[in-house]
Design an enzyme around this catalytic site. Structure first.
Site, PDB file in Angstrom:
ATOM      1  N   CYS A   1      -7.645   1.800   2.538  1.00 46.15           N
ATOM      2  CA  CYS A   1      -8.800   1.147   1.955  1.00 46.15           C
ATOM      3  C   CYS A   1      -8.563   0.414   0.477  1.00 46.15           C
ATOM      4  CB  CYS A   1     -10.126   1.785   1.883  1.00 46.15           C
ATOM      5  SG  CYS A   1     -11.367   1.144   1.049  1.00 46.15           S
TER       6      CYS A   1
ATOM      7  N   SER B   1       0.796  -1.163   0.099  1.00 48.55           N
ATOM      8  CA  SER B   1      -0.029  -0.119   0.105  1.00 48.55           C
ATOM      9  C   SER B   1       0.701   1.190  -0.012  1.00 48.55           C
ATOM     10  CB  SER B   1      -0.854  -0.024   1.436  1.00 48.55           C
ATOM     11  OG  SER B   1      -1.771  -1.095   1.191  1.00 48.55           O
TER      12      SER B   1
ATOM     13  N   ASP C   1     -10.443  -6.816   0.786  1.00 47.88           N
ATOM     14  CA  ASP C   1      -9.969  -5.648   1.283  1.00 47.88           C
ATOM     15  C   ASP C   1      -9.179  -6.251   2.594  1.00 47.88           C
ATOM     16  OD1 ASP C   1     -10.253  -2.379   1.521  1.00 47.88           O
ATOM     17  OD2 ASP C   1      -9.470  -3.240   3.141  1.00 47.88           O
TER      18      ASP C   1
ATOM     19  N   HIS D   1     -14.558  -0.976   4.920  1.00 43.86           N
ATOM     20  CA  HIS D   1     -14.542   0.373   5.516  1.00 43.86           C
ATOM     21  C   HIS D   1     -15.844   1.365   5.624  1.00 43.86           C
ATOM     22  CE1 HIS D   1     -10.403  -0.878   4.766  1.00 43.86           C
ATOM     23  NE2 HIS D   1     -10.148  -0.076   5.970  1.00 43.86           N
TER      24      HIS D   1
END
Lengths: 380, 631
Positions: B393, B335, B374, B380
């Protein structure tokens, strides 16, 4: 003419040795040339014994190599020139292919990529020492003499491709020798003197290009060192300084066999290989050195005589080129050791320690003998 | 013209050949005549001069090694220096029986048996009177032991020499590298003349990269030897007449690195023996402030000469301490690429700052039932771009990835330096991989494998799949984020210093073309979201950002570890640990005028925000002067 008289003496007049003479005759050897070569080799072994500090192991190794080289000479002499001529393009192409292989997967020995390991390790550039002049002669032999510009350019390509492949290995010394062998063929074939002079003049800007773009730093250093050995007393300059001291201190008669202080106290580097001439000059003096040079002149002279006697242009060109290339060896090495030309790593032929080049050289002389002896057997 | 007269005239041909042979003989005679004239000049005319030189050839040239340049950190603390030590040397020409001598020395424990072939090679190929080093840095006991035995070992002697020493070796090993004994392969690469007296050369890191600067130039001196070549004291009259020359060596250049030793130490300590890496860069100029890879090793051991078995132990250790993870470890960036990808999405209009997406905890491509999950299984909920970065997210990015497309993704991430060498002044860095359609076409042989699938774009949006990056690349990209698109080539050497005059040459930063995103508002928004990660209400690393006296921005990342190597032995606990996800974190601070950008990778650390983020915080605290603990 004197030499061939000797041969005839050896081969025909002594009747009681009929079987022996027939055998000698069938061996396709040229005895004056063989005699000259063996004297050089014997002289070489004599000097080498001192140069390796009486190390019997190394000395015997060299004897074994010499035997192999003589065998190569004997074998090469058995192939008639016609067969050689037919094989020439194939030998040349094989050599090219092997040089290509070396670039792709060759072993790296001492910083340069020259060796190919096909069961036995060998340098494909050795094949080229003979294949290049033979190929040049093969191309020129059935064309009109003197060769036109177009043919000369074609032969130039034949010479330049392997030379370039060897130069990038990098092995500049061998590349120069091979180029010389090929160029000698063109010159012997009768290329116009004016063209030769023109090319010579053109080579001056060529040399500038080489200096700036092709030559490696270590090669430039060797040239600079030649001009001023004291500028690099730890590296190449050291070799030349010590070599000159060795030669000069030898004087007219030398310090005596195995008694050279320069050689034996190891001031002189590479004394058993490239610089063995300096050992000889130190221990045997000017007289010893001149005797060896005399033997070399005899061998080259006999080779040129064989070339002149050759029956067709192919064999003439091959014989002439092999003989003159041998002379180039002798000249470059002696000039290098005496500090006249840069150190290029060319051994003193048939004397320096080491085997690969000796086998090739002797095979070359085998070809000369084949050219000479097969000519005599031709029916008229 | 020749083709018009194809009939060969054999007689004229032969005449031509003979004339050429005669020409060659004439030229040859001139050449040989030159050699003979030269021989006569040397051997007859100048014979006396050379005979005298030969008789007095007791003067030998001995090379003098230059002092290797010192290496300092950005605050002038020594990272590499030279200390005196005793070493054991052998002069090949003076040793009567090399094999026997080496065997007996091994018997005394002075050399390692496995080193004998290497020493034999070196002894046989160099100049015979040039000493070969057998062992560096003998202990006092060994010195005493050998001193007693010395008469039994002609040609072997103790020599005082300078030995490379790294005061904080373990903390800087991967970046500074080390020097090791010259091998025959080194000698093929290096100038024999300049290295005539040198025993060591840089093998990795800064020591290798800057070898030509650090080494300096050899000097030499003439020494007097007796008839057998052993050095004897010079005759004072020679010295008085200065017939004995001495040319001092030219010492190597000192290097001033941009590295901060404090940060190296903090980063090493924070990694606490785990497998991982920390790289910190000054976003204003690309100066590398820290470059750490753990586990580390002691570079001093290499300089002192280690035994083969010691080396093997390092080489084959499962944790690979010799592996420089900072520049050679390639990890899925996870991420951590989301801020960069967000900028790209805004620039190409794939999303905007107000658009909201509902995150149910998974995402499916239209017409497919495959669920891309996720990291938060329950989802989320409603997310805008700010929230999606702050809470990381995945679904939000899955969704916008389709509008961006893999090739535009490649276009922008490429501008942040992913998938290419950063150009740092250090050998061996890896380029990682930034996938694209074009890359996939070239990378696979089977046509079926060459097609880019939509699902591959989806997982690329969270830095998984084919994408890999080194910690250095991540730090570099973070620095570019911090500098709002200004890019620099990362570099370690900030200045060089002439050791004699003390004159310093500053190396100016190398700036590259900016990232092609000009809208300042985009940068502000994304940096604000990254600030939210560390100092926002719901930020994934808010626990780490809490209580900081300065503002900071960050982004966590977690990279899946897919496989265990086949050859690893099965050990339940061990394998389990090595199967955990890699923990990543990128951060920079302060927000207003960023001074430091950091990337942290902890192999199998499980969680970027819990494991990697605190390390980034510790490094930034130290650099910005807010460290709570004293070093």
């Amino acid at each position: 003419m004197r030499f061939s008289d000797t041969t005839r003496l050896l081969t025909s007049k002594v009747e009681p040795l009929g079987d022996m003479t027939r055998l000698l005759r069938r061996a396709h050897l040229d005895y004056p040339l063989l005699g000259g070569l063996l004297l050089i080799c014997g002289f070489g072994l004599f000097v080498l014994y001192s140069a390796v500090s009486e190390n019997m192991d190394l000395w015997l190794q060299q004897c074994v190599r010499l035997a192999a080289a003589i065998a190569a000479l004997f074998i090469a002499a058995q192939f008639p020139p016609d067969v050689m001529r037919r094989w020439t393009p194939w030998a040349y192409l094989l050599g090219l292919a092997l040089l290509g292989l070396v670039l792709l997967l060759g072993d790296v020995g001492q910083g340069a990529q020259r060796w190919l390991d096909l069961g036995i390790r060998f340098q494909p550039s050795e094949i080229m020492k003979l294949a290049v002049p033979m190929m040049a002669a093969w191309y020129l032999h059935d064309r009109p003499f003197p060769p036109g510009l177009g043919h000369i350019l074609f032969v130039a390509v034949i010479i330049l491709v392997p030379t370039a492949l060897i130069a990038v290995q990098p092995d500049l010394g061998t590349a120069l020798l091979i180029a010389a062998a090929g160029i000698l063929v063109i010159i012997l074939a009768g290329m116009s003197i004016r063209l030769i002079l023109l090319l010579f003049l053109m080579s001056i800007p060529g040399a500038l290009v080489m200096w700036n773009f092709v030559m490696q730093d270590y090669q430039k250093q060797r040239v600079l060192t030649l001009l001023d050995p004291d500028s690099d007393p730890l590296g190449a300059g050291y070799n030349i300084i010590q070599s000159k001291i060795a030669i000069g201190s030898g004087g007219l008669f030398g310090k005596g066999w195995t008694n050279g202080s320069q050689a034996q106290l190891e001031f002189l580097p590479e004394r058993d290989t490239d610089f063995i001439f300096a050992v000889m000059a130190e221990e045997l003096g000017l007289l010893g050195v001149l005797s060896l040079l005399g033997l070399y002149i005899f061998v080259v002279g006999r080779g040129l005589f064989i070339a002149i006697q050759a029956r067709d242009s192919y064999t003439r060109l091959v014989a002439g080129s092999i003989s003159l290339t041998f002379f180039v060896y002798v000249f470059v090495n002696t000039a290098m050791v005496t500090g006249l030309v840069p150190v290029v790593g060319i051994p003193l032929p048939l004397v320096s320690f080491g085997g690969t080049s000796m086998v090739t050289l002797m095979a070359g002389f085998g070809i000369l003998m084949s050219i000479h002896t097969h000519r005599k057997l031709l029916p008229h | 013209m020749d083709l018009l007269s194809p009939i060969k005239d054999h007689h004229s041909e032969k005449r031509l050949f003979i004339s050429r042979v005669i020409l060659s003989v004439v030229v040859g005679m001139v050449l040989l005549g030159t050699v003979v004239a030269r021989l006569v000049q040397l051997q007859v005319v100048e014979h006396e001069v050379f005979a005298e030189k030969s008789a007095g050839n007791r003067v030998r040239i001995e090379a003098l090694a230059p002092n290797r340049g010192l290496i300092f950190d950005r605050r002038g603390r020594v990272l590499a220096q030279n200390l005196p030590a005793y070493q054991l040397e052998l002069i090949p020409e003076q040793v009567p029986d090399l094999t026997d001598t080496l065997r007996r020395l091994a018997g005394l424990g002075l050399i390692d048996k496995e080193d004998i072939p290497r020493i034999t090679d070196l002894s046989n190929e160099g100049l015979r009177f040039k000493p070969v080093t057998l062992r560096f840095n003998l202990s006092e006991d060994e010195i005493a032991n050998f001193a007693i035995q010395r008469p039994r070992f002609p040609g072997v002697d103790l020599q005082p020499r300078l030995v490379r020493h790294y005061p904080n070796g373990l903390d800087v090993a991967h970046v500074i590298g080390y020097v090791g004994a010259l091998s025959s392969s080194d000698m093929e690469r290096l100038d024999r003349t300049e290295y005539a007296g040198t025993s060591h050369t840089g093998k990795t890191g800064v020591e290798y990269q800057n070898e030509s600067l650090l080494h300096g130039g050899a000097g030499y001196q003439q020494v007097v030897t007796n008839a057998r070549g052993r050095q004897v004291p010079a005759d004072p009259s020679d010295l008085a007449q200065s017939t004995l020359q001495r040319v001092a060596p030219r010492p190597g250049t000192n290097l001033h690195l941009s590295l901060d030793l404090d940060l190296q130490i903090v980063a090493t300590q924070s990694l606490a023996g785990r497998r991982g890496s920390v790289v910190a860069i000054d976003p204003n100029n690309g100066e590398v402030l820290a470059l750490v890879s753990t586990p580390s090793f002691d570079p001093n051991v290499f300089a002192l000469g280690m035994t083969r078995s010691d080396f093997n132990e390092l080489q084959y250790n499962l944790d690979r301490p010799l592996f420089n993870r900072a520049v050679r470890g390639t990890y899925p960036p996870g991420s951590t690429i989301k801020p960069m990808l967000s900028l790209a999405a805004l620039e190409v209009g794939a999303t905007n700052l107000t658009r909201k997406t509902y995150c149910p905890g998974y995402y499916s491509l239209p017409g497919s039932t495959h669920r891309y999950r996720d990291w938060k299984p329950q989802g989320h909920g409603e997310m805008d771009l700010h929230d999606a970065i702050e809470q990381s997210c995945d679904v939000y990015f899955y969704e916008i990835s389709r509008q961006i497309g893999i090739d535009r993704m490649h276009f922008y991430l490429d501008q942040f330096g992913l998938g290419q060498l950063t150009g740092i002044d250090m050998v061996g860095e890896k380029a990682g991989l930034l996938p694209s359609r074009a890359w996939k076409r070239g990378a696979f042989r089977e046509p079926a494998d060459q097609t880019w699938f939509p699902g591959e774009t989806v997982i690329a949006s969270i830095g998984q799949g084919y994408m890999t990056a080194t910690p250095l690349q991540l730090a570099n990209a973070t620095a570019t984020l911090a500098a709002r698109g200004a890019r620099f080539v990362p570099r370690l050497v900030a200045a060089t210093e002439d050791p004699i005059s003390g004159e310093r040459t500053i190396r100016s930063p190398r700036r590259l073309s900016d990232v092609q995103i000009d809208n300042e508002f985009y940068w502000d928004s994304i940096i604000a979201a990254m600030n939210g990660v560390m100092q926002g209400e719901a930020g994934t690393a808010r626990a780490v950002g809490r209580g900081a006296p300065y503002s900071m921005a960050g982004k966590s990342g977690t990279a899946q570890v897919f496989t265990v190597a086949q050859d690893e032995t099965y050990d339940e606990e061990e394998v389990e640990e090595r199967l955990r996800d890699h923990a990543l974190f990128i951060a920079f601070a302060p927000l207003e005028e960023p001074q430091i950008a950091v990337a942290v990778v902890v192999e199998n650390g499980s969680s970027g925000s819990r494991v990697a983020a605190p390390i980034a915080r510790a490094v930034m605290d130290r650099y910005l002067g807010h460290a709570t603990d004293a070093l």
